[in-house]
Design a protein around this motif. Sequence first.
Motif, PDB file in Angstrom:
ATOM      1  N   LEU A  64       2.438  36.047  22.660  1.00  0.00           N
ATOM      2  CA  LEU A  64       3.881  35.835  22.726  1.00  0.00           C
ATOM      3  C   LEU A  64       4.341  34.852  21.659  1.00  0.00           C
ATOM      4  N   ILE A  65       5.421  35.225  21.010  1.00  0.00           N
ATOM      5  CA  ILE A  65       6.100  34.358  20.054  1.00  0.00           C
ATOM      6  C   ILE A  65       7.472  34.083  20.650  1.00  0.00           C
ATOM      7  N   ASP A  66       7.858  32.827  20.664  1.00  0.00           N
ATOM      8  CA  ASP A  66       9.102  32.422  21.320  1.00  0.00           C
ATOM      9  C   ASP A  66      10.316  33.031  20.619  1.00  0.00           C
ATOM     10  N   GLY A  67      10.941  33.989  21.277  1.00  0.00           N
ATOM     11  CA  GLY A  67      12.109  34.672  20.727  1.00  0.00           C
ATOM     12  C   GLY A  67      13.305  33.751  20.571  1.00  0.00           C
ATOM     13  N   ARG A  68      13.451  32.796  21.493  1.00  0.00           N
ATOM     14  CA  ARG A  68      14.573  31.855  21.391  1.00  0.00           C
ATOM     15  C   ARG A  68      14.417  30.949  20.177  1.00  0.00           C
ATOM     16  N   LEU A  69      13.177  30.572  19.873  1.00  0.00           N
ATOM     17  CA  LEU A  69      12.936  29.730  18.700  1.00  0.00           C
ATOM     18  C   LEU A  69      13.267  30.491  17.419  1.00  0.00           C
ATOM     19  N   CYS A  70      12.936  31.765  17.370  1.00  0.00           N
ATOM     20  CA  CYS A  70      13.283  32.588  16.202  1.00  0.00           C
ATOM     21  C   CYS A  70      14.794  32.627  16.001  1.00  0.00           C
ATOM     22  N   ALA A  71      15.538  32.796  17.097  1.00  0.00           N
ATOM     23  CA  ALA A  71      16.998  32.832  17.011  1.00  0.00           C
ATOM     24  C   ALA A  71      17.549  31.480  16.570  1.00  0.00           C
ATOM     25  N   LEU A  72      16.964  30.409  17.074  1.00  0.00           N
ATOM     26  CA  LEU A  72      17.406  29.064  16.707  1.00  0.00           C
ATOM     27  C   LEU A  72      17.158  28.796  15.217  1.00  0.00           C
ATOM     28  N   LEU A  94     -13.703  41.652  23.598  1.00  0.00           N
ATOM     29  CA  LEU A  94     -13.548  42.645  24.662  1.00  0.00           C
ATOM     30  C   LEU A  94     -14.202  43.974  24.283  1.00  0.00           C
ATOM     31  N   SER A  95     -14.128  44.352  23.018  1.00  0.00           N
ATOM     32  CA  SER A  95     -14.772  45.589  22.562  1.00  0.00           C
ATOM     33  C   SER A  95     -16.278  45.502  22.712  1.00  0.00           C
ATOM     34  N   GLN A  96     -16.852  44.350  22.353  1.00  0.00           N
ATOM     35  CA  GLN A  96     -18.300  44.150  22.510  1.00  0.00           C
ATOM     36  C   GLN A  96     -18.734  44.312  23.958  1.00  0.00           C
ATOM     37  N   LEU A  97     -17.867  43.913  24.869  1.00  0.00           N
ATOM     38  CA  LEU A  97     -18.194  43.980  26.295  1.00  0.00           C
ATOM     39  C   LEU A  97     -17.904  45.355  26.889  1.00  0.00           C
ATOM     40  N   GLY A  98     -17.268  46.229  26.133  1.00  0.00           N
ATOM     41  CA  GLY A  98     -16.971  47.574  26.608  1.00  0.00           C
ATOM     42  C   GLY A  98     -15.867  47.614  27.653  1.00  0.00           C
ATOM     43  N   VAL A  99     -14.916  46.719  27.522  1.00  0.00           N
ATOM     44  CA  VAL A  99     -13.818  46.615  28.482  1.00  0.00           C
ATOM     45  C   VAL A  99     -12.640  47.467  28.009  1.00  0.00           C
ATOM     46  N   ASN A 100     -11.939  48.086  28.954  1.00  0.00           N
ATOM     47  CA  ASN A 100     -10.753  48.871  28.661  1.00  0.00           C
ATOM     48  C   ASN A 100      -9.572  47.912  28.473  1.00  0.00           C
ATOM     49  N   PHE A 101      -8.968  47.881  27.262  1.00  0.00           N
ATOM     50  CA  PHE A 101      -7.892  46.936  26.998  1.00  0.00           C
ATOM     51  C   PHE A 101      -6.918  47.490  25.971  1.00  0.00           C
ATOM     52  N   SER A 102      -5.776  46.840  25.890  1.00  0.00           N
ATOM     53  CA  SER A 102      -4.822  47.071  24.815  1.00  0.00           C
ATOM     54  C   SER A 102      -4.214  45.721  24.470  1.00  0.00           C
ATOM     55  N   SER A 103      -3.578  45.651  23.303  1.00  0.00           N
ATOM     56  CA  SER A 103      -3.000  44.383  22.880  1.00  0.00           C
ATOM     57  C   SER A 103      -1.632  44.616  22.253  1.00  0.00           C
ATOM     58  N   GLU A 104      -0.845  43.529  22.256  1.00  0.00           N
ATOM     59  CA  GLU A 104       0.486  43.600  21.673  1.00  0.00           C
ATOM     60  C   GLU A 104       0.939  42.208  21.262  1.00  0.00           C
ATOM     61  N   ILE A 105       1.880  42.168  20.325  1.00  0.00           N
ATOM     62  CA  ILE A 105       2.520  40.926  19.913  1.00  0.00           C
ATOM     63  C   ILE A 105       4.008  41.104  20.197  1.00  0.00           C
ATOM     64  N   LEU A 106       4.578  40.154  20.934  1.00  0.00           N
ATOM     65  CA  LEU A 106       5.984  40.261  21.320  1.00  0.00           C
ATOM     66  C   LEU A 106       6.753  38.993  20.980  1.00  0.00           C
ATOM     67  N   PHE A 107       8.026  39.152  20.647  1.00  0.00           N
ATOM     68  CA  PHE A 107       8.956  38.045  20.476  1.00  0.00           C
ATOM     69  C   PHE A 107       9.805  38.008  21.740  1.00  0.00           C
ATOM     70  N   GLU A 108       9.466  37.110  22.661  1.00  0.00           N
ATOM     71  CA  GLU A 108      10.137  37.046  23.966  1.00  0.00           C
ATOM     72  C   GLU A 108      10.262  35.605  24.424  1.00  0.00           C
ATOM     73  N   ASP A 109      11.090  35.387  25.434  1.00  0.00           N
ATOM     74  CA  ASP A 109      11.093  34.113  26.144  1.00  0.00           C
ATOM     75  C   ASP A 109       9.810  34.083  26.974  1.00  0.00           C
ATOM     76  N   LYS A 110       8.972  33.099  26.749  1.00  0.00           N
ATOM     77  CA  LYS A 110       7.620  33.094  27.307  1.00  0.00           C
ATOM     78  C   LYS A 110       7.594  33.091  28.828  1.00  0.00           C
ATOM     79  N   ALA A 111       8.298  32.169  29.456  1.00  0.00           N
ATOM     80  CA  ALA A 111       8.253  32.060  30.914  1.00  0.00           C
ATOM     81  C   ALA A 111       8.817  33.318  31.573  1.00  0.00           C
ATOM     82  N   SER A 112       9.953  33.774  31.111  1.00  0.00           N
ATOM     83  CA  SER A 112      10.579  34.962  31.701  1.00  0.00           C
ATOM     84  C   SER A 112       9.687  36.183  31.553  1.00  0.00           C
ATOM     85  N   PHE A 113       9.096  36.341  30.378  1.00  0.00           N
ATOM     86  CA  PHE A 113       8.236  37.497  30.158  1.00  0.00           C
ATOM     87  C   PHE A 113       7.074  37.505  31.135  1.00  0.00           C
ATOM     88  N   VAL A 114       6.357  36.373  31.237  1.00  0.00           N
ATOM     89  CA  VAL A 114       5.180  36.322  32.102  1.00  0.00           C
ATOM     90  C   VAL A 114       5.573  36.545  33.555  1.00  0.00           C
TER      91      VAL A 114
END
Length: 181
Positions: A77-85, A117-137
């Motif tokens: 997560l990248i703080d979307g409010r900070l980007c706007a500020l 995670l790939s080495q461990l053979g785990v099923n996963f996906s990843s993403e990068i988002l610009f959001e308000d951190k607390a609200s998103f989580v």
Amino acid sequence: MPDFKKLILRKFNYIAGSRYEEIMKAYREFLLTEEEMEIPVISSVLLVVDRFSEKPPDEIYDVLTSYPGAFIKVTYLIDGRLCALIRETLGEEAAKKFRINEKSMGEEFIRDISGRLSQLGVNFSSEILFEDKASFVEDAIENYDLLVISKHFGSEGLKTYNITPLAFRIVQRIEKPVILY
């Protein structure tokens, strides 16, 4: 839950009404209910990181592999409010530079976690988002069974606190299991 109520009734049977409810709420923080004693079924995990988060230690990966078949969503997560500020105060060029720097830092962080995670053979996906951190989580965890979060999430590690205020707020507000590393 019935055992919890029996314990409270036995200990505080002479106290009536609303005071009893206050005591139950206060003791709930220290005693496990029957539901809490059961091992939850974990089929999906939300692992949230930001620029202040520590890299997950080996123990976190050990725990994640203990849930066979669980899907793990890694979100940087990248703080979307900070980007706007930054855009409003310093201009679009500074905001663009900030977004590029943050995104490259996020890609590196996710590359490291994804590699493990790939080495461990785990099923996963990843993403990068610009959001308000607390609200998103707080909103996103509704779709997952477990949250994994760094105690430094949201701000630099402070010498006076073991956990950042944002991480503490998130842990207090959600009702799902949390691993805080």
